[in-house]
Enzyme design. Structure first.
Site, short mmCIF file in Angstrom:
data_model
loop_
_atom_site.label_atom_id
_atom_site.label_comp_id
_atom_site.label_asym_id
_atom_site.label_seq_id
_atom_site.Cartn_x
_atom_site.Cartn_y
_atom_site.Cartn_z
N CYS A 110 0.83 -1.20 0.00
CA CYS A 110 0.00 0.00 0.00
C CYS A 110 0.87 1.25 0.00
CB CYS A 110 -0.93 0.00 1.21
SG CYS A 110 -2.02 1.43 1.29
N CYS A 206 -5.92 -3.54 7.05
CA CYS A 206 -7.17 -2.79 7.18
C CYS A 206 -8.38 -3.52 6.65
CB CYS A 206 -7.03 -1.43 6.49
SG CYS A 206 -6.70 -1.51 4.71
#
Length: 369
Positions: A110, A206
């Protein structure tokens, strides 16, 4: 604070605001210090695509919190839709990695693909002078260039997750919290009256609920759960598994085999769809390869053997090792002492004391040992 070439009152700073206490406090500090601050929050995934849970970075509540803080600080705030990019660069790679018998590290991907590529380019399009995040890591200007160092707060240090940051990206990135402790950050958040001052830290992945990564893989790729054999490393078949996505190197629980001695996952052969198990002693190794080396040390690349320290998991301590340049951005790592459960797909991050020299991805073994 940021040591920019322009005066702070003329500088425009983009802050990546996740809705947590760290990035919110960074925005408040920079605003108080006289910078022109713009808050950017990334919307990264649909809740129907991934598994939703509280405490997740960049979820719905976090976007609300980031916008609330921006309004409180009276700074512009934008929400960028990076859902497609995040799915392509992070979630899809996460799934493929498990299907290939690896243990992925999506937080690094990410940072590598979305935050420090797309978001950084967006900040440049805004003609901002810097992109600032709430990571706990230090960026130090030296006569030999910009260096990345561990954070002062060793408990919160995030340098392991930032090893893939390039030298060119470091020219533009800044990390003000690297010299603070978490307690100091929360102190400042309370001083500014931020409503998220006591908000818990976000969790590591997440889009995964309660660590049940296999549920995400099975939901997005139902055919990933193919039954196969569980084989003892001595060569005999012990039973059957319901998909290699349910296993990771070093795993002991939920293997589904009754045996006289404790069994651990030693290796995963994705091509043959076999999970190899054995005693804990077989998890320790001293030699492995890393690929896709990102070098932050002197020069453009590692060119000769070098004594260093390495971390092979975010939760492990750095241990002494020697690097040997191999080929095509590959490096052989030989540890001074054996380490347990070195898993393909995880990162091996290279240090010299507090200095981050770079890192790469732990490669799969070519043959079953």
């Amino acid at each position: 604070m940021l040591n920019l070439k322009v005066a702070k009152e003329q500088a425009t700073i983009v802050v990546a605001m996740s809705g947590g206490v760290d990035s919110s406090t960074v925005a408040a500090i920079l605003k108080e210090d006289g910078y022109n601050v713009i808050g950017i929050t990334m919307q990264l995934y649909n809740h129907d695509t991934a598994i939703n849970r509280k405490g997740a970075c960049c979820a719905g509540q976090d976007i609300y919190d980031a916008k609330f803080v921006a309004n409180q600080l009276q700074i512009p705030h934008y929400v960028l839709n990076y859902k497609d990019k995040f799915k392509e660069s992070v979630i899809d790679n996460f799934i493929e990695s498990y299907i290939n018998g690896e243990t992925p590290l999506p937080c690094v991907q990410c940072n590598q693909s979305v935050k420090f590529h797309d978001l950084l380019n967006f900040a440049k399009d805004l003609q901002a002078d810097a992109l600032v995040t709430g990571h706990y890591v230090r960026r130090i200007d030296t006569a030999n260039g910009i260096e990345l160092h561990k954070a002062v707060d060793s408990k919160k240090d995030q340098s392991y997750f930032l090893f893939a940051t390039t030298k060119s990206q470091l020219q533009y990135l800044h990390f003000p919290l690297g010299n603070m402790t978490k307690d100091e950050t929360r102190y400042h958040a309370n001083r500014y009256g931020l409503h998220i001052a006591d908000k818990p830290d976000s969790q590591d992945i997440c889009f995964v609920a309660d660590g049940a990564y296999h549920n995400v893989v099975a939901k997005l790729k139902p055919n990933a759960k193919k039954p196969g054999k569980i084989v003892h490393i001595d060569g005999y078949i012990l039973g059957e598994h319901q998909g290699i996505i349910n296993f990771t190197i070093g795993q002991r629980r939920r293997i589904g085999i009754s045996f006289s001695d404790p069994l651990y996952v030693i290796n995963i052969d994705a091509q043959q769809n076999i999970v190899y198990v054995g005693p804990e002693s077989k998890l320790f190794k001293t030699t492995f390869m890393i690929h896709s080396l990102n070098w932050l040390g002197p020069g453009n690349m590692l060119v000769e053997p070098l004594d260093v320290e390495v971390k092979v998991r975010s939760t492990h301590s750095a241990v002494r090792a020697k690097l040997y340049p191999y080929s095509n951005s590959m490096v052989k790592v030989i540890l001074n002492e054996p380490e347990k459960a070195i898993a393909p797909g995880q990162a091996c991050v290279i240090y010299k004391g507090d200095l981050v020299l770079g890192g790469g991805w732990i490669a799969k073994e070519q043959t079953q040992s």
